[in-house]
Design an enzyme around this catalytic site. Structure first.
Site, short mmCIF file in Angstrom:
data_model
loop_
_atom_site.label_atom_id
_atom_site.label_comp_id
_atom_site.label_asym_id
_atom_site.label_seq_id
_atom_site.Cartn_x
_atom_site.Cartn_y
_atom_site.Cartn_z
CG HIS A 145 -5.89 -1.59 -0.04
ND1 HIS A 145 -5.45 -1.12 -1.41
CD2 HIS A 145 -4.96 -1.20 0.54
CE1 HIS A 145 -4.24 -0.41 -1.26
NE2 HIS A 145 -4.14 -0.31 0.21
CG ASP A 190 -7.21 -2.12 -4.06
OD1 ASP A 190 -7.61 -0.92 -3.04
OD2 ASP A 190 -6.09 -2.25 -3.85
CB SER A 228 -1.00 -0.11 1.20
OG SER A 228 -1.88 1.07 0.97
C1 MLT Z 1 -1.27 6.00 0.19
O1 MLT Z 1 -1.66 7.01 0.56
O2 MLT Z 1 -0.22 5.84 -0.15
C2 MLT Z 1 -2.64 4.93 -0.75
O3 MLT Z 1 -3.77 5.79 -0.75
C3 MLT Z 1 -2.42 3.70 0.07
C4 MLT Z 1 -2.84 4.02 1.58
O4 MLT Z 1 -1.76 4.36 2.38
O5 MLT Z 1 -3.96 4.04 1.93
#
Ligand code: MLT
Length: 210
Positions: free
Chosen positions: A193, A162, A112
């Protein structure tokens, strides 16, 4: 939305955990998701690469108390100046850690937000990483610096439903990495996700083929 914790430079730039490994296995740079820390991905790293050294920093940006690797304006909308700066800071940390711990260039294993900073680091400071496993990544920089990623292997694992990463976005990231010369394998898994056993199995098999 975010506040920034001021840290030191080089090896002191990130609170981190280091787990030694065999010199024969490529080290892994573990990069957690929003709200994680340096302990989060250690079990996953150990599971996919039992022999590897594990270098696991904690993101220096705090969003409502949750560590991240760069600032965002809102979900999916990034402060791209901060992304570039933080990617360079992470690359400097990796260089210092390689000297301190005697490591080869690591393969990033990011989830992520951690996958997004890994992708950014590939473009901003390609020499920092030997390759990357990007779990639920999205495009970190709309127009990244021109980078030569020839010889770098990247595994991208995304989720078909996701809610955070649209298919168009992750497909664009795969194309950007390929255009820069990386050898990209992109698999779309059932699910969203969150990670599943399939992520672990595929990451381990891909690393074995590395
Ligand atoms: C981010 O902010 O890098 C992406 O939206 C993934 C997350 O951290 O939720």
């Amino acid at each position: 939305m975010s506040t920034v914790e001021v840290a030191g430079a080089g090896i002191d730039a990130f609170a981190h955990r280091f787990e030694p490994g065999a010199a024969s296995a490529a080290p892994l740079l573990l990069l957690h998701g929003t709200g994680g820390d340096e302990n989060d991905l250690v079990p996953l790293g150990r599971a996919v690469a039992p022999q590897a050294a594990l270098l696991s920093p904690r993101g220096n940006v705090l969003e409502g108390g949750m560590p991240r690797f760069f600032r965002r304006l809102r979900e999916g909308v990034f402060d791209e100046d901060d992304v570039r700066r933080r990617a360079a800071e992470l690359a400097d940390f990796v260089a210092a850690a390689r000297t301190r711990y005697g490591l080869a260039a690591p393969i990033a294993l990011g989830f992520s937000n951690g996958a997004n900073i890994a992708a950014a680091t590939l473009f901003v400071r390609p020499e920092a990483l030997a390759g990357a496993i990007l779990l639920r990544a999205m495009v970190p920089l709309a127009v990244p610096p021109k980078a030569d990623l020839t010889g770098k292997r990247v595994l991208m694992l995304s989720g078909v439903v996701d809610p955070i990463v649209p298919a168009e976005n992750v497909n664009r990231l795969a194309a950007m990495l390929r255009d820069a010369g990386a050898t990209v394998r992109h698999e779309v898994l059932p699910g969203g996700h969150g990670l599943s056993q399939a992520d672990l199995t595929l990451a381990k098999a891909w690393l074995t083929g590395a």
